[in-house]
Structure formats: structure tokens, C-alpha cells
Design a protein around this motif. Structure first.
Motif, PDB file in Angstrom:
ATOM      1  N   CYS A   7       0.870  -1.170   0.000  1.00 15.08           N
ATOM      2  CA  CYS A   7       0.000   0.000   0.000  1.00 15.08           C
ATOM      3  C   CYS A   7       0.910   1.224   0.000  1.00 15.08           C
ATOM      4  N   PHE A   8       0.331   2.373  -0.275  1.00 19.52           N
ATOM      5  CA  PHE A   8       1.124   3.594  -0.286  1.00 19.52           C
ATOM      6  C   PHE A   8       0.399   4.707   0.461  1.00 19.52           C
ATOM      7  N   ALA A   9       1.157   5.454   1.231  1.00 21.22           N
ATOM      8  CA  ALA A   9       0.607   6.628   1.891  1.00 21.22           C
ATOM      9  C   ALA A   9       0.997   7.846   1.069  1.00 21.22           C
ATOM     10  N   VAL A  10       0.027   8.664   0.771  1.00 18.45           N
ATOM     11  CA  VAL A  10       0.328   9.884   0.025  1.00 18.45           C
ATOM     12  C   VAL A  10       0.970  10.891   0.964  1.00 18.45           C
ATOM     13  N   ARG A  11       2.061  11.448   0.500  1.00 22.27           N
ATOM     14  CA  ARG A  11       2.781  12.380   1.356  1.00 22.27           C
ATOM     15  C   ARG A  11       2.568  13.817   0.899  1.00 22.27           C
ATOM     16  N   SER A  12       2.623  14.005  -0.389  1.00 25.26           N
ATOM     17  CA  SER A  12       2.298  15.309  -0.957  1.00 25.26           C
ATOM     18  C   SER A  12       1.765  15.080  -2.350  1.00 25.26           C
ATOM     19  N   GLY A  13       1.053  16.059  -2.865  1.00 27.63           N
ATOM     20  CA  GLY A  13       0.506  15.913  -4.200  1.00 27.63           C
ATOM     21  C   GLY A  13      -0.897  15.330  -4.178  1.00 27.63           C
ATOM     22  N   ALA A  14      -1.230  14.598  -5.216  1.00 31.38           N
ATOM     23  CA  ALA A  14      -2.560  14.001  -5.303  1.00 31.38           C
ATOM     24  C   ALA A  14      -2.527  12.830  -6.272  1.00 31.38           C
ATOM     25  N   ILE A  15      -3.368  11.850  -5.989  1.00 31.88           N
ATOM     26  CA  ILE A  15      -3.387  10.624  -6.775  1.00 31.88           C
ATOM     27  C   ILE A  15      -4.815  10.288  -7.148  1.00 31.88           C
ATOM     28  N   LYS A  16      -4.981   9.750  -8.341  1.00 32.30           N
ATOM     29  CA  LYS A  16      -6.280   9.159  -8.640  1.00 32.30           C
ATOM     30  C   LYS A  16      -6.103   7.679  -8.859  1.00 32.30           C
ATOM     31  N   THR A  17      -7.083   6.913  -8.417  1.00 29.69           N
ATOM     32  CA  THR A  17      -7.093   5.479  -8.684  1.00 29.69           C
ATOM     33  C   THR A  17      -8.225   5.195  -9.653  1.00 29.69           C
ATOM     34  N   PHE A  18      -8.014   4.201 -10.491  1.00 29.65           N
ATOM     35  CA  PHE A  18      -9.048   3.871 -11.475  1.00 29.65           C
ATOM     36  C   PHE A  18      -8.881   2.445 -11.965  1.00 29.65           C
ATOM     37  N   THR A  19      -9.979   1.902 -12.433  1.00 30.54           N
ATOM     38  CA  THR A  19      -9.931   0.580 -13.036  1.00 30.54           C
ATOM     39  C   THR A  19     -10.242   0.729 -14.519  1.00 30.54           C
ATOM     40  N   VAL A  20      -9.784  -0.230 -15.278  1.00 32.10           N
ATOM     41  CA  VAL A  20     -10.115  -0.258 -16.694  1.00 32.10           C
ATOM     42  C   VAL A  20     -10.858  -1.561 -16.962  1.00 32.10           C
ATOM     43  N   SER A  21     -12.036  -1.447 -17.500  1.00 31.47           N
ATOM     44  CA  SER A  21     -12.838  -2.641 -17.779  1.00 31.47           C
ATOM     45  C   SER A  21     -12.312  -3.339 -19.021  1.00 31.47           C
ATOM     46  N   GLU A  22     -12.854  -4.510 -19.286  1.00 30.20           N
ATOM     47  CA  GLU A  22     -12.399  -5.282 -20.450  1.00 30.20           C
ATOM     48  C   GLU A  22     -12.555  -4.486 -21.749  1.00 30.20           C
ATOM     49  N   GLU A  23     -13.630  -3.676 -21.770  1.00 23.90           N
ATOM     50  CA  GLU A  23     -13.875  -2.905 -22.984  1.00 23.90           C
ATOM     51  C   GLU A  23     -12.954  -1.680 -23.078  1.00 23.90           C
ATOM     52  N   GLY A  24     -12.080  -1.533 -22.083  1.00 28.55           N
ATOM     53  CA  GLY A  24     -11.141  -0.429 -22.119  1.00 28.55           C
ATOM     54  C   GLY A  24     -11.665   0.854 -21.519  1.00 28.55           C
ATOM     55  N   GLU A  25     -12.851   0.772 -20.939  1.00 30.56           N
ATOM     56  CA  GLU A  25     -13.410   1.973 -20.309  1.00 30.56           C
ATOM     57  C   GLU A  25     -12.761   2.228 -18.965  1.00 30.56           C
ATOM     58  N   GLU A  26     -12.414   3.481 -18.733  1.00 28.16           N
ATOM     59  CA  GLU A  26     -11.815   3.850 -17.455  1.00 28.16           C
ATOM     60  C   GLU A  26     -12.893   4.210 -16.436  1.00 28.16           C
TER      61      GLU A  26
END
Lengths: 259, 259
Positions: free
Chosen positions: A66-85
Motif C-alpha cells: 500500500c502507499f501513503a500519500v505524502r504530498s501531491g494528489a493521486i487518482k485510482t481507477f480501473t479499466v474494464s475489459e472494454e477499455g473503459e476507465e
DNA sequence: CGTACAGTTGAGGAGATTCAATCATCGTGG
DNA sequence: CCACGATGATTGAATCTCCTCAACTGTACG
């Protein structure tokens, strides 16, 4: 605009340990006594830097940490089989990413930096050992995961029951409180993500996001300049979320009234 | 129709331990070796029975335990300040409820039995101690929570990106696989919940749920009689979920064709 | 200074909701 | 055992919110 990076991600702060980290009250160390922080620090790899667009981890690759955010910003996302984010979350300093993949073979989502970002790595295998030793750490980690479930539920609820206006109000308020927690302004901040990510996250078209934001602005609730947001009437925004107010005074009328 | 209850919830099975429980491969015991199951059994209170409509726990009351469903079915839901109900999940035998409240002060949702149901209670305080002692148990519990996050994410995604048809197809398929896992028919089963709960859970109006189900039936994908469901074309249902097929051949046309 | 990308704005349409009426089912008591 | 009320489920019609498509504006960056 780039100045804030200097404050939080200067080379110095990167190599400071958890002891000195001003996020320790939000992060993992909150769970352990001073004497145990050293053991925690031993297993945590501190201050890995990432540029905008760089990946912290990628979906379907073996899960390690796992990761702790220290500075900045992160987005998490999944990509489906059809390539949709599908954007699954935005993470700010003091928050943990990867909890949805703990004890899994592979990461169930990807994580990318939305701006220049630093993270601390928490290798789960070693961490589990430590958690067995330190009950309060195990407890805290259970708690973090449980919160993550609840937040995801919140979001589900938002998507299933609330209008576009309410969803966006909710996101703005969420960001506001999360900035406040870090003793930053809760009314003046910069959105780390583009409109498209907001829309994707909230299940709205980009155009709708834009329209709603404009509407809020026309009603004097917020002031927006690109990604720079100023919340002028916090209470009104909260009212929107509670179905109390509808800001959809469609511009037609105001147009008729010659504004 | 009531016969299935006898099989899983007869007085006898209630007092059998985890050793004999035919759900142990789905539940907590999967994580521990045979020698440790006894220690697990010691802290788990087995086979509490509930009638339809009875609460397992209530939102905002002090959190003590998670519960494993043994037979029957449970729905969890939250109630917002305005008194609106939001169904957050349906739970079948072998599944665990309360994970979203672990290490919290209070339950973040309520849980009620949708039919006659029996559950095993897992007092978290004792459980955490045991988890510290048995690494595989800690690991498994992390894993359960992580899965819960992922499932909630899945749902979020479903709500934000998918049409009414796709959402309902998804729920039917989910139920199907969960019944199969227990070696029950994955194509012939009874919905444990009313349409209103389905709608609430999936962010749809009851009427929409009804309409879509009727549509599926008209297209020969399923056969429905009240809560009794028969999946006739599993593949078609999966296609629907993948945006492949749209079953919305609006009845207008068929009406024109004189049916 | 033009290209690329992010964001805004408008018009039209589609899917889902809401409101309303009807039908079905079930447990209960006379 | 049937009638009854209550709740659950279905169907229809009208409405609305949000999406899609399209054009346009602004901004960053080489």
C-alpha cells in the motif's frame, strides 16, 4: 501555482521519517506508540517521488504494497475489459491507497499521480507481521479498511440517490474538509484533477460537471477560475447536498429578467 | 417453498460447530488450520435465529461483532438524516456482515433478516486477539475486508456507468454465482428481497425494476413468477452486462406486429 | 503562433422518474 | 374457508434530468 510543491516535497522532507512527518496524525503512525514508530519506519520506504502522469502501481500487476500519500494528489481507477476507465478515488496527503487490494494477488486498480507527488511505500507482507505484534496497529489498519468500505458506500449512495448538483456539491465539500484537516484553507483550493476525472468519478458527463459548476458560480456559492476554487457560501453548498436547495434556477428566467 | 429452510436451519445444524458447517469453505474457518478451528469456535457464538424483519444490529448502536450468515438472507442499509433508506447490500449464507464497521465505535448500517435466518456472531475484540495469534486468520480477514471494498467499488461503477438493464442483469448474475458457490442451482432460485429493495440498492425506481424484469422475460432471457426466478439464457444475461445486447426492443413494435 | 488539450455552451433526444391506476399475493381474522 | 386489508408488483402516460453531439473558447506549451 507551483509554489506549494516546494513546501511539501523539498528533498529534505522526503527523507524525514514518520517522526517528523506532519501527516503522522492522519496516517499510519497514529496507531503506534513512540517506541514502535521506529519499527514501523524500518519497513516503510519513505518519500518516493512521482511526476504527473506517473503510475504508483498498475492494475493486474502483483500486489506488494500500500502507499501513503505524502504530498501531491493521486487518482485510482480501473479499466474494464472494454477499455473503459472508471475513476474509483482521489487521494490526498495523509491518505492510503491500495487498501482495496490488500491480501489479493494483484492490484485491483491503477494509481497515477495527478501532479508532482510523493508517497511512502508500505510493503504488506512485512506490515502484516508487524501488525500481529502491535495490536493497536492491526486495529488501526482494520479501521482504515473499514473506513474505506464506508466511503465507498457513501459514494454508491451519492450516485444512486443524488442529482448532478448534489454530487458535485458533495465532492467539493469532501475536498474542503480534507484540506482543512491538513490545516490548509477549506475554502480556497486548487482542484488536483481535470473535469473529466470528476465526471468519470461522479458518473456524470464532463459537460454536466461544467454546467453545474457554472450554475453554482452564477448563484454566488462558489467562484471558479479553471481549477482554482473559492467556496463563498459553505452553508449553501451543504444545503444543496441535503436536497434543501436546488440551484437550478434555469438561466432562462434570469435571461428574461435581462441579466 | 419453505422446505429449503429445514435443510439449513434445523435445530441440529444450529449447534454444530464450524467443523461440521458446510459453509466453512466460504466463511472464516477457511483461513485456519484444523487445530486452530477450536480456538475460533470458542469465540464465535453459533446459530442465532432470526425471523423475517428482525434486526441483527442497528445503525448507530455500539459495534461489537460481525456476523456470518448461516442460512437465510440479510439486507444491510443506512438511513440518512432525512430518514431516507439506502440499501447497501444483500448477504447470503457464507458471507460476513459488519465489515464496514470494524474498529468503529458504532455500526454504520443496520442489518435485517429478509427471511428466516440464522447467523454466527463474531465478537471483534476477541477476534482481533486471535487474529494477532494466527497470521493466516489476520490475512484472511484483511482479504475479506479488501474484497468488500472491491465489491462496493464494483457497485459504484455499475451505478455510475450502467443502464437499468445492465444493473439488473448484474444483480441476477451475482445472485446466480453466489447460489452456485453453495452448490444450489444458479439458474433456478428465489429472490430473497422485494422489488423495492432491488430498486433502492441499484438506484432505480421500483417501476423501472419491474419494467426491466418484464422486458427480460419478454425476450426469453428469464422467466419470473413473483420472486421465483429462472434464468433461461445465462449467456444473454452476461451479454447485456457487457453492453453487448440491448433488450429494449420497445414493445411498441411487437404490439404493431399484433401480439 | 499554431497545435493540442481542457473547459464551456447550446440544441436535441433518450432513458429513467414520477404520478396514478390496476392487478396480484399473502397473512389474518371472522 | 373465504373475505378482507395490506403490501407488493405491474403497467401506462407525462415529465424531467442528464447525455450526446457539435461547435466554440480559453489556456498551456513547444
Amino acid at each position: 501555482m507551483e509554489s506549494k510543491h516546494i513546501a511539501t516535497s523539498s528533498p529534505f522532507s522526503l527523507h524525514r521519517g514518520c517522526h517528523e512527518c506532519n501527516l503522522s496524525k492522519l496516517c499510519i503512525p497514529i496507531a503506534v506508540g513512540a517506541e514502535d514508530i521506529d519499527r514501523l519506519e524500518e519497513i516503510i520506504r519513505q518519500g518516493k517521488m512521482l511526476n504527473r502522469g506517473e503510475y504508483i502501481f498498475e492494475q493486474h500487476t502483483p500486489f506488494r504494497s500500500c502507499f501513503a500519500v505524502r504530498s501531491g494528489a493521486i487518482k485510482t481507477f480501473t479499466v474494464s475489459e472494454e477499455g473503459e476507465e472508471q475513476v474509483t478515488g482521489f487521494y490526498l496527503p495523509g491518505e492510503i491507497i491500495g487498501l482495496d487490494s490488500v491480501s489479493m494477488e494483484k492490484y485491483s486498480c491503477s494509481a497515477v499521480a495527478l501532479e508532482r507527488t510523493s508517497v511512502c511505500e508500505i510493503p504488506l507482507e512485512k506490515f502484516e507481521d508487524l501488525a500481529s505484534d502491535i495490536p493497536s496497529l492491526q486495529h488501526h489498519f482494520f479501521s482504515l479498511m473499514s473506513k474505506e468500505i464506508q466511503e465507498s458506500r457513501q459514494l454508491t449512495m451519492l450516485l444512486s440517490k443524488n442529482s448532478a448538483e448534489e454530487r458535485i456539491a458533495s465532492l467539493l465539500l469532501s475536498l474542503s474538509t480534507r484540506f482543512s484537516r491538513r490545516r490548509l484553507s477549506g475554502t480556497n483550493f486548487r482542484l488536483p484533477m481535470p473535469r473529466s476525472d470528476i465526471g468519470n468519478y461522479l458518473g456524470l458527463a464532463v459537460e454536466t460537471v461544467s454546467r453545474v459548476i457554472t450554475r453554482f458560480q452564477n448563484n454566488g456559492i462558489i467562484k471558479v477560475q479553471g481549477r482554482e476554487v473559492q467556496i463563498l457560501q459553505l452553508e449553501e453548498l451543504q444545503k444543496v447536498l441535503r436536497h434543501d436547495t436546488k440551484c437550478l434556477e434555469h438561466q432562462k428566467e434570469s435571461a428574461v429578467n435581462g441579466r
